[in-house]
Scaffold this active site. Structure first.
Site, mmCIF file in Angstrom:
data_model
loop_
_atom_site.group_PDB
_atom_site.id
_atom_site.type_symbol
_atom_site.label_atom_id
_atom_site.label_comp_id
_atom_site.label_asym_id
_atom_site.label_seq_id
_atom_site.Cartn_x
_atom_site.Cartn_y
_atom_site.Cartn_z
ATOM 1 N N LYS A 191 -12.020 0.899 -14.869
ATOM 2 C CA LYS A 191 -11.721 2.103 -14.073
ATOM 3 C C LYS A 191 -10.362 2.020 -13.399
ATOM 4 C CE LYS A 191 -13.862 4.608 -10.184
ATOM 5 N NZ LYS A 191 -14.959 4.549 -9.193
ATOM 6 N N ALA A 241 -17.218 -5.716 -14.300
ATOM 7 C CA ALA A 241 -16.857 -4.596 -13.424
ATOM 8 C C ALA A 241 -17.719 -4.602 -12.173
ATOM 9 C CB ALA A 241 -17.031 -3.271 -14.166
ATOM 10 N N THR A 278 -23.367 -13.523 -9.120
ATOM 11 C CA THR A 278 -22.741 -14.416 -8.144
ATOM 12 C C THR A 278 -23.776 -15.307 -7.465
ATOM 13 O OG1 THR A 278 -21.705 -14.393 -5.949
ATOM 14 C CG2 THR A 278 -22.863 -12.416 -6.568
ATOM 15 N N ASP A 279 -23.326 -16.467 -7.005
ATOM 16 C CA ASP A 279 -24.234 -17.351 -6.248
ATOM 17 C C ASP A 279 -24.581 -16.744 -4.890
ATOM 18 O OD1 ASP A 279 -21.830 -17.750 -4.885
ATOM 19 O OD2 ASP A 279 -21.835 -19.931 -5.067
ATOM 20 N N GLU A 280 -23.872 -15.683 -4.497
ATOM 21 C CA GLU A 280 -24.150 -15.083 -3.182
ATOM 22 C C GLU A 280 -25.502 -14.385 -3.151
ATOM 23 O OE1 GLU A 280 -20.794 -13.220 -1.285
ATOM 24 O OE2 GLU A 280 -19.390 -14.470 -2.399
ATOM 25 N N TYR A 321 -22.502 -6.451 -0.397
ATOM 26 C CA TYR A 321 -22.003 -6.899 -1.711
ATOM 27 C C TYR A 321 -23.071 -7.688 -2.455
ATOM 28 C CZ TYR A 321 -19.769 -10.078 -5.052
ATOM 29 O OH TYR A 321 -19.471 -10.809 -6.173
ATOM 30 N N LYS A 340 -25.144 -6.812 -5.929
ATOM 31 C CA LYS A 340 -25.083 -7.672 -7.121
ATOM 32 C C LYS A 340 -26.505 -8.107 -7.529
ATOM 33 C CE LYS A 340 -22.010 -9.064 -9.107
ATOM 34 N NZ LYS A 340 -21.287 -8.488 -10.274
HETATM 35 P P1 NAD Z 1 -11.999 -8.011 -9.214
HETATM 36 O O1 NAD Z 1 -12.269 -7.201 -8.001
HETATM 37 O O2 NAD Z 1 -10.731 -8.789 -9.328
HETATM 38 O O3 NAD Z 1 -12.060 -7.070 -10.520
HETATM 39 C C1 NAD Z 1 -13.025 -6.069 -10.684
HETATM 40 C C2 NAD Z 1 -12.596 -5.203 -11.861
HETATM 41 O O4 NAD Z 1 -13.618 -4.227 -12.088
HETATM 42 C C3 NAD Z 1 -11.289 -4.436 -11.607
HETATM 43 O O5 NAD Z 1 -10.478 -4.485 -12.758
HETATM 44 C C4 NAD Z 1 -11.765 -3.013 -11.348
HETATM 45 O O6 NAD Z 1 -10.807 -2.027 -11.711
HETATM 46 C C5 NAD Z 1 -12.995 -2.952 -12.220
HETATM 47 N N1 NAD Z 1 -13.970 -1.937 -11.784
HETATM 48 C C6 NAD Z 1 -14.441 -1.748 -10.526
HETATM 49 N N2 NAD Z 1 -15.318 -0.719 -10.525
HETATM 50 C C7 NAD Z 1 -15.404 -0.271 -11.817
HETATM 51 C C8 NAD Z 1 -16.152 0.743 -12.446
HETATM 52 N N3 NAD Z 1 -16.994 1.527 -11.751
HETATM 53 N N4 NAD Z 1 -16.013 0.916 -13.779
HETATM 54 C C9 NAD Z 1 -15.158 0.135 -14.505
HETATM 55 N N5 NAD Z 1 -14.415 -0.837 -13.948
HETATM 56 C C10 NAD Z 1 -14.542 -1.044 -12.619
HETATM 57 O O7 NAD Z 1 -13.266 -8.956 -9.380
HETATM 58 P P2 NAD Z 1 -13.360 -10.471 -9.896
HETATM 59 O O8 NAD Z 1 -13.114 -11.381 -8.772
HETATM 60 O O9 NAD Z 1 -12.614 -10.604 -11.164
HETATM 61 O O10 NAD Z 1 -14.922 -10.552 -10.223
HETATM 62 C C11 NAD Z 1 -15.421 -10.155 -11.500
HETATM 63 C C12 NAD Z 1 -16.927 -10.235 -11.493
HETATM 64 O O11 NAD Z 1 -17.324 -11.565 -11.186
HETATM 65 C C13 NAD Z 1 -17.593 -9.351 -10.453
HETATM 66 O O12 NAD Z 1 -18.747 -8.798 -11.038
HETATM 67 C C14 NAD Z 1 -17.954 -10.299 -9.326
HETATM 68 O O13 NAD Z 1 -19.099 -9.854 -8.638
HETATM 69 C C15 NAD Z 1 -18.235 -11.571 -10.103
HETATM 70 N N6 NAD Z 1 -17.990 -12.823 -9.376
HETATM 71 C C16 NAD Z 1 -16.788 -13.033 -8.753
HETATM 72 C C17 NAD Z 1 -16.562 -14.248 -8.104
HETATM 73 C C18 NAD Z 1 -15.259 -14.530 -7.409
HETATM 74 O O14 NAD Z 1 -15.158 -15.540 -6.696
HETATM 75 N N7 NAD Z 1 -14.222 -13.722 -7.577
HETATM 76 C C19 NAD Z 1 -17.560 -15.235 -8.099
HETATM 77 C C20 NAD Z 1 -18.774 -14.978 -8.760
HETATM 78 C C21 NAD Z 1 -18.967 -13.779 -9.401
HETATM 79 P P1 TYD Z 2 -13.866 -14.701 0.310
HETATM 80 O O1 TYD Z 2 -12.679 -15.122 -0.465
HETATM 81 O O2 TYD Z 2 -13.906 -13.323 0.874
HETATM 82 O O3 TYD Z 2 -15.121 -14.962 -0.624
HETATM 83 P P2 TYD Z 2 -16.715 -14.868 -0.247
HETATM 84 O O4 TYD Z 2 -16.882 -14.266 1.087
HETATM 85 O O5 TYD Z 2 -17.206 -13.961 -1.330
HETATM 86 O O6 TYD Z 2 -17.214 -16.254 -0.326
HETATM 87 O O7 TYD Z 2 -14.071 -15.707 1.510
HETATM 88 C C1 TYD Z 2 -14.183 -17.105 1.299
HETATM 89 C C2 TYD Z 2 -14.421 -17.759 2.645
HETATM 90 O O8 TYD Z 2 -13.252 -17.558 3.465
HETATM 91 C C3 TYD Z 2 -15.574 -17.149 3.425
HETATM 92 O O9 TYD Z 2 -16.221 -18.164 4.163
HETATM 93 C C4 TYD Z 2 -14.878 -16.179 4.364
HETATM 94 C C5 TYD Z 2 -13.571 -16.874 4.665
HETATM 95 N N1 TYD Z 2 -12.432 -15.961 4.955
HETATM 96 C C6 TYD Z 2 -11.660 -16.171 6.107
HETATM 97 O O10 TYD Z 2 -11.891 -17.099 6.905
HETATM 98 N N2 TYD Z 2 -10.621 -15.308 6.347
HETATM 99 C C7 TYD Z 2 -10.333 -14.276 5.516
HETATM 100 O O11 TYD Z 2 -9.374 -13.510 5.812
HETATM 101 C C8 TYD Z 2 -11.110 -14.083 4.339
HETATM 102 C C9 TYD Z 2 -10.834 -12.954 3.385
HETATM 103 C C10 TYD Z 2 -12.156 -14.959 4.098
#
Ligand code: NAD
Ligand code: TYD
Length: 342
Positions: free
Chosen positions: A35, A83, A126-128, A150, A154
């Protein structure tokens, strides 16, 4: 399985995954469907534009007509769904968008998987979803106790995938990844935010006491785990993917500042995130029995990632001066500063 639809493939993990698949499987075609929300960035995929095995479609996963048309037109074999609205702090401000994409959007993709008889649907979760884990490590059969909008959305997404497997025998798979870091991560997340702020000599807003624990995993390890589950996972299965690098936020922050040769006085302890989960920790035995193990040590991965942000300031500079600037002002400027690190 040769035509993979990578939804959310313009984001951080999805774009790394698209590159990995195209490199690893010379006969695969990758169709990124995205998107392009604030987090989706065509720059992350720019080098693939001339690749005949890559296609980009601009679309929303919650748009059933567009999803169906795309799956049919391109003859998609499998969907890997990245996504999502992915940032906890944004979910606290505006939870509705998370329900739309992370819950309803997953339903739309599952319906397409079922209707067109696709070979696989993998939901990247996610592990969350386990909630805060104060001791021990989560195994896949543990109760889900999500505590933020969030993680609740998920959990809603992945539970539908599990239900589709049981009810319709839809070939679903779920991965639950831990905190991921590496190149191309949008600088709202802690690691790229702190790295880029430190480069710019701006304060690092540390939530609460900084003693929160996350299990950090390099994006390439996360992607290889997803790839393995996609190809070798048991249908209907759930797999934890975690780096095994549990660190306190404050220690990660010291490591960032030390590598950049910046003072600890940049750390500002600020008002905490509501409902902030103290610790996450996953047991990855199940995935390891399929033959997976993380390849990137946290120390090396963090150093490489810091260097990547240092060398790619155009990539994040553009982001930080755009949509991000308004977000940052709203989220951080009113946040009370509790104390400053000496
Ligand atoms: P991100 O926010 O960087 O990317 C999300 C992507 O999804 C973007 O390109 C966005 O444009 C697209 N998107 C959002 N809504 C959409 C929709 N309705 N239709 C089509 N596309 C859409 O996220 P990320 O960090 O790359 O995470 C990717 C996936 O992995 C997510 O599902 C997230 O929950 C999961 N995840 C992330 C982490 C992390 O630490 N980043 C850890 C575990 C799981
Ligand atoms: P984040 O990267 O948002 O990932 P998640 O909350 O999904 O684990 O945050 C990682 C850790 O860092 C979390 O304990 C929250 C903390 N954090 C800060 O202390 N300051 C910040 O500005 C942000 C974005 C996160």
């Amino acid at each position: 399985m040769q035509k993979l639809m990578v939804t959310g493939g313009a984001g951080f993990i999805g774009s790394n995954f698209a590159h990995m698949i195209l490199e690893k499987y010379p006969d695969y075609h990758v169709l990124v469907y995205d998107k392009l929300t604030y987090a989706g960035n065509p720059e992350n995929l720019r080098d693939l534009n001339d690749n005949p095995r890559y296609t980009f479609v601009h679309g929303d996963i919650a748009d059933a007509a567009k999803v169906d048309e795309t799956v049919q037109t391109y003859g998609v074999d499998a969907i890997v769904n990245f996504a999502a609205e992915s940032h906890v702090d944004r979910s606290i401000e505006e939870p509705g968008g998370f329900i739309q994409t992370d819950v309803y959007g997953v339903y739309v993709l599952l319906e397409a998987t079922r209707k067109f008889g696709l070979e696989r649907f993998l939901q990247v979760s996610t592990d969350e979803v386990y909630g805060a884990v104060l001791s021990g490590s989560s195994v896949e059969t543990d109760l889900l106790q999500p505590r933020s909008p969030y993680s609740a959305s998920k959990a809603g997404g992945e539970l539908q995938a599990q239900a589709y497997y049981v009810t319709y025998n839809t070939p679903t798979l779920v991965t639950r990844g831990s905190n991921t870091y590496g190149p191309y991560q949008y600088p709202e997340k802690m690691l790229p935010l702190f790295i880029t702020n430190a480069i710019e000599d701006k304060p690092l807003p540390m939530y609460g006491d900084g003693m929160y624990v996350r299990d950090w995993m390099h994006v390439l390890d996360h992607c290889s785990g997803i790839d393995l589950v996609l190809h070798k996972g048991e249908l209907g299965g759930i797999y934890n993917v975690g780096g095994g690098n549990e660190r306190h936020n404050i220690d990660v922050t010291y490591a960032i500042l030390d590598r950049l040769d910046k003072p600890r006085s940049l750390i500002h302890y600020v008002q905490d995130r509501p409902g902030h989960d103290r610790r996450y920790s996953v047991d990855t035995t199940k995935l390891r029995t399929l033959g997976w193990e993380p390849q990137v040590s946290f120390e090396q991965g963090l150093a490489d990632t810091i260097d990547w942000y240092k060398n790619n300031d155009q990539w994040w500079g553009k982001i930080k001066s755009g949509e991000f600037a308004g977000y940052y002002a709203k989220m951080y400027e009113q946040r009370e500063i509790l104390s400053k690190h000496e």
